[in-house]
Design an enzyme around this catalytic site. Structure first.
Site, PDB file in Angstrom:
ATOM      1  N   CYS A  33       0.944  -1.283   0.059  1.00 57.31           N
ATOM      2  CA  CYS A  33       0.037   0.170   0.002  1.00 57.31           C
ATOM      3  C   CYS A  33       0.893   1.238  -0.024  1.00 57.31           C
ATOM      4  O   CYS A  33       1.898   1.223   0.582  1.00 57.31           O
ATOM      5  CB  CYS A  33      -0.872   0.047   1.217  1.00 57.31           C
ATOM      6  N   TRP A  55       2.320  11.125  -7.588  1.00 58.13           N
ATOM      7  CA  TRP A  55       2.011   9.918  -6.471  1.00 58.13           C
ATOM      8  C   TRP A  55       1.298  10.740  -5.214  1.00 58.13           C
ATOM      9  O   TRP A  55       1.579  10.251  -4.238  1.00 58.13           O
ATOM     10  CB  TRP A  55       3.707   9.858  -6.151  1.00 58.13           C
ATOM     11  N   ASP A 113      14.767  13.238  -9.664  1.00 57.73           N
ATOM     12  CA  ASP A 113      14.219  11.832 -10.104  1.00 57.73           C
ATOM     13  C   ASP A 113      12.983  12.417 -10.919  1.00 57.73           C
ATOM     14  O   ASP A 113      12.082  12.930 -10.182  1.00 57.73           O
ATOM     15  CB  ASP A 113      14.074  11.200  -8.740  1.00 57.73           C
ATOM     16  N   HIS A 124      11.403  11.004 -27.085  1.00 58.11           N
ATOM     17  CA  HIS A 124      11.808  12.497 -27.812  1.00 58.11           C
ATOM     18  C   HIS A 124      11.486  13.487 -26.718  1.00 58.11           C
ATOM     19  O   HIS A 124      12.159  14.491 -26.430  1.00 58.11           O
ATOM     20  CB  HIS A 124      10.910  12.976 -29.124  1.00 58.11           C
ATOM     21  N   ASP A 127      13.963  16.046 -24.750  1.00 55.00           N
ATOM     22  CA  ASP A 127      13.505  17.337 -24.590  1.00 55.00           C
ATOM     23  C   ASP A 127      13.678  17.800 -23.096  1.00 55.00           C
ATOM     24  O   ASP A 127      13.743  18.989 -22.854  1.00 55.00           O
ATOM     25  CB  ASP A 127      12.320  17.485 -24.899  1.00 55.00           C
ATOM     26  N   GLU A 187      15.910   2.680 -15.332  1.00 58.63           N
ATOM     27  CA  GLU A 187      15.761   1.293 -14.695  1.00 58.63           C
ATOM     28  C   GLU A 187      15.307   0.443 -15.858  1.00 58.63           C
ATOM     29  O   GLU A 187      14.284   0.784 -16.521  1.00 58.63           O
ATOM     30  CB  GLU A 187      14.547   1.227 -13.625  1.00 58.63           C
ATOM     31  N   HIS A 238      15.768  -5.246  -7.907  1.00 61.39           N
ATOM     32  CA  HIS A 238      14.472  -5.971  -7.039  1.00 61.39           C
ATOM     33  C   HIS A 238      14.662  -7.236  -6.828  1.00 61.39           C
ATOM     34  O   HIS A 238      13.624  -8.066  -6.113  1.00 61.39           O
ATOM     35  CB  HIS A 238      13.298  -5.786  -8.036  1.00 61.39           C
TER      36      HIS A 238
END
Length: 765
Positions: free
Chosen positions: A522, A567, A605, A658, A662, A671, A701
């Site tokens: 969760c 998120w 990130d 693209h 940019d 990843e 992972h």
């Protein structure tokens, strides 16, 4: 008066299902224990909906892992590697498909449309033997009936199921998944017949792919499938439910003329254009399930606005044919606001979680039937008014700064190759420089100190001392491994979004606002309720401390604006891109403060850039334009010699390459270790890329430790399509979830591989 809920969260208000699942997987409890927790959750959900006055209550939206996997089990479509032969599918086979087992890997997981939920992708081909192998839908219908609740059983519709599948390994990629319709429809017929025999009078088939851009032959598959099911469906009321976007005109035509279907459900929150289609024509005598309560956010409904939409629809479809519903399953929102004891009262009054949304749907249905709860409606109006006028929501300075962005596209002063030269003069890195993505393992002890500091059981001084020791340990380890560009390991951070949200204004945090991401995992998204700004520096203290411990370059570590946006639960009173620009300005302040503090390499990130991509192609360009622009805003003010990195997680990269170019970062790490070939193919096809690039050389992972030969082999494959002067060598993601005994040898092998290839390249010269 009719009300309907498309689906409901399964985890429970305090994540009861998560803990029951993990206890069962760890062998600490029995299957019976797990089934008991599950049955208790189901019964409390059904009773809660029933008590609120809900007429159409869903069953079979509960799942121990995922609703698409439940459908795979129902159809007996178990990939051969799990050794299933026949009979009712039990938890062992079910969880092996979801999670893998000691001898075989799990099935692939991917995002459910544009949500942050992930489903288990069916693996199909011409050889699959379908059979009715899980009676869950019928069992749950009977279970609810025994409790005195008559439910609407929900199934993933047959066409959506196939279109959300993939060709199994070894099956030709060009295999037409829809050619399997004649094989799965007999199973659907058996299930529907059993539901009818058990006493069901309504059934809901979810066909969300209808909101996608579908070619003609795919729409024809719907027409054919439902014509085939018509005789089985007769005697039942059948709802076909769609969600997550407005439905294209062609698909609307196909849907509303399906045989055997009596009701159509639409998302009228994200699909406002569907209203025009309904106004232009809705089939006589059919039901319209109007999704006016948002299933994907945590804001209270605007009762007055919803009621006027519903009244307009009532004029078209008739009073007795209109049902008030949620825009989609409530799976994508938090469970119950009652458990938020720490949230401030004002902000809380603006919110509604799943349990509150059930009340909202019923309040609207009652009002429509002329039994308006005046007290509830005036409280709703007051809460909305307070939200509109609250000084906590509006910050003049932020509004002005965001408005001033309009005139520029915020590019750095010089092009990337000139910048890379300036950076190399300053950083003096070898070719194939090595680095990591940011986080290092978080030990039990580290989490304990952080928890106790938050609970004020540890003084700030002791907390800083503990973090400083941890950072020193991580810096020393990287120097010992001879890594070129270091990180501080992020010991002070709980989560890559929450950590920043807690230090920005305009954010609020819940205690139990958990939402299922996949299986038992969760997430607890922050809530962006107001204008976003950065009161003071967030990371400079830690990054500067870490840089003072080494003469090697230390990367500053930030989460980018688009990822923070995607998120979080985002405010719905202004367009998403405006909120994103505000976050970008806050991150820009931080980037410039890091540069002033002596940090010459800064990573921003954007793990979730691809996740926000709209479902329809016609909307892609606008989204990518503002998302990429937001990223550029964060770093357009730094000197040429400051190196800007970004990191992106498993994306279907190639279709947005693209836009990625940019973004104009100096170095991008990706990843990629699970989809090596796919990523490199884009460069093979001649896409010109001049910035630094680090496709992940091993998969973090998995606990597996790759050998240096294996990593060298990967790097050589990359060198076949990428120039040696732009290639970086790094793992594919942060190391937070791994253990030190896995991380040390893996990083040692990574550095050895880079050194080996450097010496081969030098001697080849």
């Amino acid at each position: 008066m009719a009300s309907h809920i498309v689906g409901y969260p399964r985890m429970g208000p305090k994540r009861e299902l998560k803990f029951a699942l993990e206890s069962f997987w760890d062998g600490k409890s029995t299957a019976e224990d797990l089934q008991k927790v599950s049955a208790d959750l189901r019964s409390s959900i059904w009773k809660q909906m029933s008590a609120a006055g809900t007429k159409f209550i869903p069953s079979n939206t509960f799942a121990h892992y995922d609703q698409v996997l439940d459908t795979t089990a129902m159809l007996g479509a178990v990939p051969p590697r799990y050794g299933y032969t026949s009979g009712e599918i039990g938890l062992d086979v079910y969880f092996s498909m979801a999670r893998g087992n000691a001898s075989v890997p799990a099935m692939e997981m991917t995002k459910w449309f544009d949500t942050n939920y992930h489903y288990i992708v069916p693996e199909l081909g011409p050889e699959v033997n379908f059979s009715y192998a899980s009676h869950k839908a019928v069992n749950e219908y009977k279970e609810a009936k025994a409790l005195g609740v008559d439910t609407v059983p929900v199934l993933v519709g047959p066409v959506s199921y196939l279109l959300l599948s993939k060709a199994a390994k070894g099956v030709d990629k060009s295999f037409d998944l829809l050619s399997l319709l004649p094989k799965i429809l007999p199973v659907y017929k058996e299930v529907i017949s059993e539901l009818k025999a058990a006493g069901a009078t309504w059934i809901q088939l979810d066909e969300p792919v209808l909101v996608m851009d579908l070619e003609g032959h795919k729409l024809q598959a719907f027409t054919g499938a439902y014509a085939e099911l018509e005789s089985t469906l007769s005697g039942l009321n059948v709802l076909v439910e769609t969600y997550f976007a407005d439905i294209p005109a062609e698909a609307y035509k196909t849907l509303t003329s399906l045989k055997g279907v009596t009701a159509f459900g639409f998302d009228l929150v994200r699909g406002t254009k569907t209203l025009d289609l309904v106004k232009a024509g809705f089939p006589e005598g059919k039901y319209l399930f109007a999704g006016v309560v948002d299933g994907r956010n945590i804001w209270a409904n605007d009762f007055a606005a919803s009621l006027s939409t519903l009244q307009a629809l009532e004029g078209i479809v008739g009073k007795d044919k209109l049902v008030v519903s949620t825009s989609c399953s409530l799976l994508h929102t938090a469970v119950d606001l009652i458990n938020e004891t720490k949230l401030d009262d004002e902000i809380k009054s603006w919110m509604a979680f799943a349990a509150q949304k059930v009340i909202e749907v019923n309040a609207l249905a009652k009002a429509l039937a002329g039994q308006k709860d005046e007290a509830l409606f005036s409280a709703n109006a007051a809460a909305l008014a307070s939200r509109r006028s609250s000084p906590r929501v509006t910050n003049e300075g932020v509004q002005k700064a965001a408005a001033a962005l309009k005139g520029s596209d915020h590019r750095r002063a010089t092009n990337v190759s000139a910048r890379l030269d300036a950076q190399q003069k300053k950083l003096n890195l070898p070719i194939l420089p090595t680095t990591t993505i940011g986080s290092f393992p978080q030990t039990v002890e580290l989490r304990r100190v952080r928890r106790e500091y938050k609970a004020k059981k540890v003084s700030e001084e002791d907390y800083v001392k503990a973090m400083k020791e941890e950072i020193k340990k991580v810096v020393d380890l990287q120097e010992e491994l001879d890594i070129d560009v270091l990180v501080h390991g992020e010991p002070e951070r709980n989560d890559m979004v929450e950590y920043f949200g807690e230090q920005l204004s305009g954010f609020a945090f819940t205690a139990n606002g958990w939402v299922q991401s996949y299986g038992s995992r969760c997430v607890k998204p922050p809530v962006i309720y107001g204008d976003v700004s950065r009161p003071k520096a967030m990371t400079v203290f830690w990054s500067a401390m870490a840089q003072s411990m080494t003469s090697r370059p230390m990367k500053g570590m930030l989460t980018g604006p688009v990822t923070i946006l995607n998120w979080s639960f985002v405010r719905n009173d202004q367009p998403r891109h405006e909120t994103c620009y505000q976050i970008a300005l806050a991150i820009k302040d931080e980037v410039e403060d890091l540069e002033k503090g002596g940090i010459g390499v800064i990573q921003i990130d954007e793990a979730a850039l691809r996740e926000g991509l709209p479902l329809r192609k016609s909307e892609h360009a606008f989204y990518l334009d503002w998302a990429v622009h937001s990223f550029r805003i964060t770093n357009c003010g730094v000197q040429d010699s400051t190196q800007i990195h970004t990191h992106m997680c498993y994306s279907h990269f190639n279709d947005i390459i693209h836009s990625i170019i940019d973004m104009d970062a100096d170095v991008i790490t990706i990843e990629n270790s699970r989809s090596d070939e796919k990523l490199l193919s884009v460069f093979r096809e001649g896409v010109k890329y001049g910035a630094g690039i680090g496709p992940g050389v091993y998969d973090i992972h998995s606990p597996r430790i790759p050998s240096s030969e294996e990593i060298a082999d990967r790097v050589n494959k990359m060198l076949a399509v990428l120039e040696q002067n732009i290639l970086w060598v790094n793992p594919d993601c942060g190391l937070k979830t791994r253990k030190y005994h896995e991380v040390k040898p893996a990083l040692k092998n990574m550095v050895d591989a880079a050194k080996l290839i450097r010496s081969q390249l030098a001697s080849a010269k």
